[in-house]
Design a protein around this motif. Structure first.
Motif, PDB file in Angstrom:
ATOM      1  N   LYS A   1      34.500  48.281  44.152  1.00  0.00           N
ATOM      2  CA  LYS A   1      35.787  48.405  43.456  1.00  0.00           C
ATOM      3  C   LYS A   1      35.861  47.449  42.272  1.00  0.00           C
ATOM      4  O   LYS A   1      36.174  47.858  41.151  1.00  0.00           O
ATOM      5  CB  LYS A   1      36.943  48.102  44.426  1.00  0.00           C
ATOM      6  CG  LYS A   1      36.897  48.923  45.701  1.00  0.00           C
ATOM      7  CD  LYS A   1      38.005  48.537  46.646  1.00  0.00           C
ATOM      8  CE  LYS A   1      37.906  47.124  47.196  1.00  0.00           C
ATOM      9  NZ  LYS A   1      36.826  46.875  48.138  1.00  0.00           N
ATOM     10  N   SER A   2      35.559  46.174  42.523  1.00  0.00           N
ATOM     11  CA  SER A   2      35.681  45.187  41.443  1.00  0.00           C
ATOM     12  C   SER A   2      34.702  45.495  40.318  1.00  0.00           C
ATOM     13  O   SER A   2      35.040  45.361  39.134  1.00  0.00           O
ATOM     14  CB  SER A   2      35.410  43.783  41.972  1.00  0.00           C
ATOM     15  OG  SER A   2      36.344  43.438  42.958  1.00  0.00           O
ATOM     16  N   VAL A   3      33.501  45.902  40.686  1.00  0.00           N
ATOM     17  CA  VAL A   3      32.500  46.202  39.656  1.00  0.00           C
ATOM     18  C   VAL A   3      32.973  47.362  38.784  1.00  0.00           C
ATOM     19  O   VAL A   3      32.917  47.302  37.553  1.00  0.00           O
ATOM     20  CB  VAL A   3      31.135  46.512  40.308  1.00  0.00           C
ATOM     21  CG1 VAL A   3      30.189  47.137  39.303  1.00  0.00           C
ATOM     22  CG2 VAL A   3      30.525  45.241  40.886  1.00  0.00           C
TER      23      VAL A   3
ATOM     24  N   HIS B   1      41.938  39.681  37.413  1.00  0.00           N
ATOM     25  CA  HIS B   1      40.737  39.657  38.236  1.00  0.00           C
ATOM     26  C   HIS B   1      40.997  39.068  39.611  1.00  0.00           C
ATOM     27  O   HIS B   1      41.906  38.265  39.798  1.00  0.00           O
ATOM     28  CB  HIS B   1      39.635  38.867  37.525  1.00  0.00           C
ATOM     29  CG  HIS B   1      39.133  39.558  36.300  1.00  0.00           C
ATOM     30  ND1 HIS B   1      38.019  40.339  36.293  1.00  0.00           N
ATOM     31  CD2 HIS B   1      39.625  39.605  35.038  1.00  0.00           C
ATOM     32  CE1 HIS B   1      37.825  40.832  35.084  1.00  0.00           C
ATOM     33  NE2 HIS B   1      38.790  40.405  34.301  1.00  0.00           N
ATOM     34  N   GLN B   2      40.130  39.464  40.543  1.00  0.00           N
ATOM     35  CA  GLN B   2      40.222  38.984  41.921  1.00  0.00           C
ATOM     36  C   GLN B   2      40.157  37.450  41.945  1.00  0.00           C
ATOM     37  O   GLN B   2      40.913  36.804  42.632  1.00  0.00           O
ATOM     38  CB  GLN B   2      39.055  39.580  42.714  1.00  0.00           C
ATOM     39  CG  GLN B   2      39.118  39.387  44.197  1.00  0.00           C
ATOM     40  CD  GLN B   2      38.043  40.212  44.894  1.00  0.00           C
ATOM     41  OE1 GLN B   2      37.241  40.898  44.260  1.00  0.00           O
ATOM     42  NE2 GLN B   2      38.029  40.163  46.203  1.00  0.00           N
ATOM     43  N   HIS B   3      39.231  36.884  41.191  1.00  0.00           N
ATOM     44  CA  HIS B   3      39.182  35.439  41.024  1.00  0.00           C
ATOM     45  C   HIS B   3      39.699  35.165  39.621  1.00  0.00           C
ATOM     46  O   HIS B   3      39.113  35.614  38.648  1.00  0.00           O
ATOM     47  CB  HIS B   3      37.757  34.923  41.220  1.00  0.00           C
ATOM     48  CG  HIS B   3      37.207  35.291  42.575  1.00  0.00           C
ATOM     49  ND1 HIS B   3      36.053  36.014  42.733  1.00  0.00           N
ATOM     50  CD2 HIS B   3      37.690  35.068  43.808  1.00  0.00           C
ATOM     51  CE1 HIS B   3      35.845  36.200  44.036  1.00  0.00           C
ATOM     52  NE2 HIS B   3      36.825  35.636  44.703  1.00  0.00           N
TER      53      HIS B   3
ATOM     54  N   LEU C   1      44.997  45.586  38.814  1.00  0.00           N
ATOM     55  CA  LEU C   1      45.206  44.409  39.659  1.00  0.00           C
ATOM     56  C   LEU C   1      44.192  44.460  40.789  1.00  0.00           C
ATOM     57  O   LEU C   1      44.236  45.348  41.630  1.00  0.00           O
ATOM     58  CB  LEU C   1      46.623  44.418  40.229  1.00  0.00           C
ATOM     59  CG  LEU C   1      47.738  44.300  39.188  1.00  0.00           C
ATOM     60  CD1 LEU C   1      49.043  44.819  39.742  1.00  0.00           C
ATOM     61  CD2 LEU C   1      47.895  42.866  38.746  1.00  0.00           C
ATOM     62  N   ASP C   2      43.281  43.485  40.802  1.00  0.00           N
ATOM     63  CA  ASP C   2      42.231  43.466  41.818  1.00  0.00           C
ATOM     64  C   ASP C   2      42.665  42.571  42.976  1.00  0.00           C
ATOM     65  O   ASP C   2      42.692  41.351  42.846  1.00  0.00           O
ATOM     66  CB  ASP C   2      40.922  42.958  41.204  1.00  0.00           C
ATOM     67  CG  ASP C   2      39.727  43.216  42.113  1.00  0.00           C
ATOM     68  OD1 ASP C   2      39.931  43.653  43.256  1.00  0.00           O
ATOM     69  OD2 ASP C   2      38.588  42.986  41.654  1.00  0.00           O
ATOM     70  N   GLU C   3      42.996  43.161  44.075  1.00  0.00           N
ATOM     71  CA  GLU C   3      43.471  42.456  45.273  1.00  0.00           C
ATOM     72  C   GLU C   3      44.510  41.393  44.947  1.00  0.00           C
ATOM     73  O   GLU C   3      44.347  40.227  45.293  1.00  0.00           O
ATOM     74  CB  GLU C   3      42.293  41.817  46.016  1.00  0.00           C
ATOM     75  CG  GLU C   3      41.466  42.860  46.724  1.00  0.00           C
ATOM     76  CD  GLU C   3      40.385  42.238  47.600  1.00  0.00           C
ATOM     77  OE1 GLU C   3      40.700  41.288  48.318  1.00  0.00           O
ATOM     78  OE2 GLU C   3      39.254  42.717  47.552  1.00  0.00           O
ATOM     79  N   PRO C   4      45.595  41.821  44.302  1.00  0.00           N
ATOM     80  CA  PRO C   4      46.590  40.826  43.887  1.00  0.00           C
ATOM     81  C   PRO C   4      47.327  40.210  45.067  1.00  0.00           C
ATOM     82  O   PRO C   4      47.822  39.102  44.965  1.00  0.00           O
ATOM     83  CB  PRO C   4      47.558  41.639  43.032  1.00  0.00           C
ATOM     84  CG  PRO C   4      47.458  43.021  43.564  1.00  0.00           C
ATOM     85  CD  PRO C   4      46.021  43.185  43.993  1.00  0.00           C
TER      86      PRO C   4
HETATM   87 MG   LIG Z   1      36.395  42.941  44.850  1.00  0.00          MG
END
Ligand SMILES: [Mg+2]
Ligand SMILES: Nc1ncnc2c1ncn2[C@@H]1O[C@H](COP(=O)(O)OP(=O)(O)OP(=O)(O)O)[C@@H](O)[C@H]1O
Lengths: 517, 310
Positions: A45-47, A87-89, A166-169
């Protein structure tokens, strides 16, 4: 509400060495919708989202936004087309102010920053408009995670983005903050924006999204209208089997006291009191939960217990032995394991390989070292064992841990700590960033430790996590434990009130009274 | 002994302090720029030496002072480019590349000096002292402080200029972000490598100038290894000054003072301390200073760490 197609990702492939992160992923996002993306840890997902916003370049495939093909690998182009990502981070520079972070990379490098007043004014205006409470001149490093996230969201809005990713907000948010965020997403959509939302929490996805897709092994395997599906089906799609929503466990047994904390007090980083006289016991075969809105002293409590911050008063006894005043290393050598809150800061060393991360606390003791030399065979075997048992998705055990997806990093930290077979286990946020299949597994592993006679303290902002495995739940508020509750979902409201610092007044008849300390 | 406590002695010491601090001010403020971008350039010593030599050689051949200073700066930039190529593009270990630059600086300048210039034996014309009207007439302090060469005066402008660059321009903002969280800069669409190159070249250019000062304004001759640790002292200054340009200016003055005292006391017949002990003063001060700075919290987060794009 969903309008025309805004964006199409077509047949995107991306590999990192032997790892295939995207294997022909395609999605379609419509104007004005909230589109949810689900998938196990490492599903890609993030990629995929990083490729969409130009941070990574795909090996193959294309992205079409409003009929125009995006130039790959160009964040500026993505921003120009109105695509922005949280981003997630987080991508905030800690020692710059909020406003400085917003102008970072904007405009000509030769520009003199004489316009910061105007930037701040604009930030305040936007912050008021969306009720985000962002202060432009605050230093980012002084902000809580929840605040940083609001800063990130407003940053994207500030840049005039209309497709927000929104990545895992919600992974790092308290339930209250999550509610606010989901409301905000609704407001944004009402304002004409489109949102892509990644989460492992099915209830959030059900509550907020219009459509949802599930990714598995770098491909989109399932897409549907949210109204036409249910959590059980989504979970099955993600994991490929039915997921237990309730974990079976043995009835509570009362063992002897393993860890005993008395009148513990300590200060936060700024030297202000954060924990103000906390007392509790954790027994063998027991999981004690600590619930609370983040920022009520939980972090400091965990730091003091693990020796990373000095206690100003009180005592912590493990099997009768005083821990206060011992160094973290000394506490580590006792039968004490710790899953820290922030894996990047305290749990792992990002550039080191999995093998070295796994032996961080034990590198100088058998079986990992003999006569002052590392025994790489033992280290590798142990790492391989953990990776297999916890299904950590990694190309190999000697890759830097930073190449793992967020959830897989967390799994390895939990695996490492459980494998130390401690008498006492301090866990601060167990399932942060872990997918539901893995969550079930990790929780079962913790329960196994309980059956095996360990004493466990679980600090969490996730009530679900606490309800699922705890024997009793202590509620912390402003550094004090203000009540104890059984893990009973039907009494959610009472816990919620305690977490907000209020005495629950309306008690349902017949239920066990709340013990207030 | 009484001489030491006179106003005259004090004034001369202050003047000499400023003069002797000047090359360290240039090098350390340059290094602040470089380190703020996350690049630790311990090759300062070698770069200063190259600047000193090239400046001297140019002056010897052309007799044109501004041109000689320009050559010193450019030779510093060239050495910085070599450093940057290895440390940033090839992502080699910055300490090792820096050490190599130091060896290169020492070896190359000694070799070239012995081959081409050693027989010359004569000095070059150095930067003239400029008399600031009125101020230089102040009793006691006027002459030692306000009859300096242009470079010494220019150190007053350097902290505000570099401070402005770092804190008030978009370039400086991005540069500091590169040292703290390069990925954030990458994601914002700016090239981390480009900013690091920029920072290193600014830093090494200033180190080259500091080196040129030694042969073109301080002594009038090149001597092998004549920087004698000033580059390393500049590295210590940056830490002690917590990566601040203005701080580096003042800390450099502190070290300059040890150089000045050392010289002044050697010239004082009533003091019976072996001159070797006096000469060691700036270096002892460096060690003490570094021991005093225990809090490394202010160091740029990615100092010394190469950036790899995903
Ligand atoms: Mg991810
Ligand atoms: N820079 C990288 N180098 C090597 N492998 C990578 C890199 N980035 C991601 N991967 C790999 O690509 C795969 C997909 O990762 P990704 O981060 O997209 O997962 P995810 O779906 O976001 O998972 P999570 O829910 O845990 O965040 C993983 O197996 C991961 O290890």
């Amino acid at each position: 509400m969903a309008g025309q197609t805004l964006l199409r990702i077509e047949n995107v492939h991306k590999r990192f060495g032997a790892v295939i992160a995207s294997a022909g992923a395609s999605i379609e996002v419509r104007e004005g919708e909230i589109y949810a993306l689900l998938g196990e840890n490492g599903a890609g997902k993030s990629v995929l989202m990083s490729i969409l916003c130009g941070v990574l370049t795909a090996d193959e495939g294309r992205i079409v936004c409003r009929g125009v093909e995006l130039q790959p690998g160009s964040p500026e182009e993505a921003v120009r087309r109105g695509i922005g990502m949280v981003h997630q981070h987080f991508m905030l520079v800690p020692n710059l102010t909020v406003a400085e972070n917003y102008v970072l990379g904007q405009g000509s490098p030769l520009r003199v920053l004489s316009h910061m007043k105007a930037v701040s004014a604009r930030i305040r205006e936007l912050s008021d408009k969306y009720g985000l409470d962002v202060r432009p001149d605050a230093l980012v490093r002084n902000l809580s995670v929840g605040e940083q996230q609001r800063v990130e969201i407003l940053k994207v809005l500030y840049h005039g983005i209309d497709l927000l990713i929104l990545d895992e907000p919600t992974a790092v948010l308290t339930p209250q903050e999550t509610d606010r965020l989901l409301e905000l997403l609704r407001d944004l959509v009402a304002d004409g924006k489109t949102v892509i939302f990644i989460s492992h929490k099915l209830d959030e996805v059900m509550r907020v999204s219009d459509r949802v897709s599930v990714m598995r092994d770098g491909k989109v395997v399932f897409t549907t209208d949210t109204s036409a599906t249910n959590p059980r089906e989504l979970a099955r799609m993600m994991v490929g089997r039915d997921v237990l929503m309730e974990l079976p466990r043995e009835a509570a047994r009362q063992g002897e006291i393993v860890l005993s904390v008395r009148d513990l007090a300590c200060n936060n980083e700024l030297g202000l009191p954060a924990v103000r006289g906390v007392s509790f016991d954790v027994r063998r075969n027991e999981i004690v939960g600590i619930a609370g809105v983040s920022g009520n002293g939980q972090s400091e409590l965990a730091l003091a217990m693990s020796g990373l911050a000095p206690a100003t008063a009180g005592s912590i006894r493990l099997n009768g032995e005083e821990l206060c005043g011992l160094s973290p290393a000394a506490i580590n050598r006792r039968s004490f394991a710790h899953v820290p809150e922030d894996r990047h800061k305290m749990g792992i060393v990002l550039p080191l390989p999995l093998t070295e991360n796994v032996i961080l606390q034990r590198y100088n003791r058998p079986p990992f070292s003999a006569r002052g030399l590392l025994r790489s065979r033992a280290v590798e075997d142990h790492t391989r064992d953990l990776v297999q048992r916890f299904k950590v998705k990694a190309r190999d055990i000697d890759v830097p841990i930073q190449t793992l997806s967020g959830g897989n990093q967390q799994k390895l930290v939990v695996a490492r700590e459980l494998a130390r077979h401690p008498d006492f286990l301090l866990i601060n946020q167990l399932t942060r960033g872990i997918d539901i299949g893995a969550m079930e597994f990790v929780m079962q592993e913790v329960l196994k430790q309980r059956e095996a006679g360990k004493a466990i303290l679980l600090i969490s902002t996730e009530l679900e996590e606490l309800f699922a495995i705890c024997d009793r739940i202590l509620v912390i508020y402003e550094g004090r434990i203000i009540g104890e509750m059984p893990p009973d979902r039907s009494r959610l409201d009472e816990i919620g009130l305690l977490m907000a610092g209020k005495e629950p007044s309306a008690r349902s008849a017949g239920s066990e009274p709340v013990r207030v300390h | 002994m009484e001489h030491i406590l006179t106003l005259g002695f004090l004034a001369t010491t202050i003047g000499a302090t400023w003069r002797l601090a000047t090359p360290i001010i240039f090098a350390s403020i340059g290094e602040v720029v470089s380190e703020r971008a996350g690049v630790l350039n311990i090759g300062l010593e070698g770069i200063m030496l190259i600047g000193a030599f090239v400046g001297f050689w140019t002056m010897y051949e052309t007799g044109h002072l501004p041109l000689a200073f320009l050559a010193a700066v450019l030779s510093g930039v060239a050495a910085g480019l070599v450093f940057a190529l290895f440390a940033i593009t090839i992502k080699a270990n910055q300490i090792i590349v820096g050490a190599a630059i130091n060896l290169l600086g020492l070896g190359l300048t000694s070799f070239l000096f012995r081959t081409y210039l050693v027989h010359t034996g004569q000095g070059v014309r150095i930067a003239p002292a400029i008399d600031i009207p009125l101020l230089s007439g102040i009793p006691y302090f006027g002459a030692p402080l306000f009859k300096q060469n242009l470079l010494v005066y220019s150190t007053l402008l350097l902290p505000p200029i570099v401070g402005f660059l770092l804190y008030r321009t978009s370039f400086g903002l991005t540069l500091r972000a590169v040292g703290e969280h390069p990925k954030a800069v990458d994601v914002a669409g700016r090239s981390v490598a480009l900013y690091r190159y920029g920072a290193v070249l600014i830093g090494s250019g200033l180190a080259g100038l500091g080196g040129g000062y030694l042969t073109l304004a301080h002594a009038n001759q090149f001597v092998e290894g004549m920087t004698s640790g000033r580059g390393f002292i500049a590295l210590a200054v940056v830490v002690f000054a917590r990566w601040s340009p203005a701080g580096s200016f003042f800390v450099s003055l502190l070290f300059g003072m040890f150089y000045a005292l050392q010289l002044q006391l050697q010239a004082e017949p009533s003091i019976h301390i072996p001159y070797q002990a006096l000469q060691a003063m700036p270096y002892l001060a460096t060690i003490v200073a570094l021991l005093l700075v225990r809090n490394r919290m202010d160091a740029p987060a990615t100092l010394g760490v190469p950036y790899r794009k995903a």
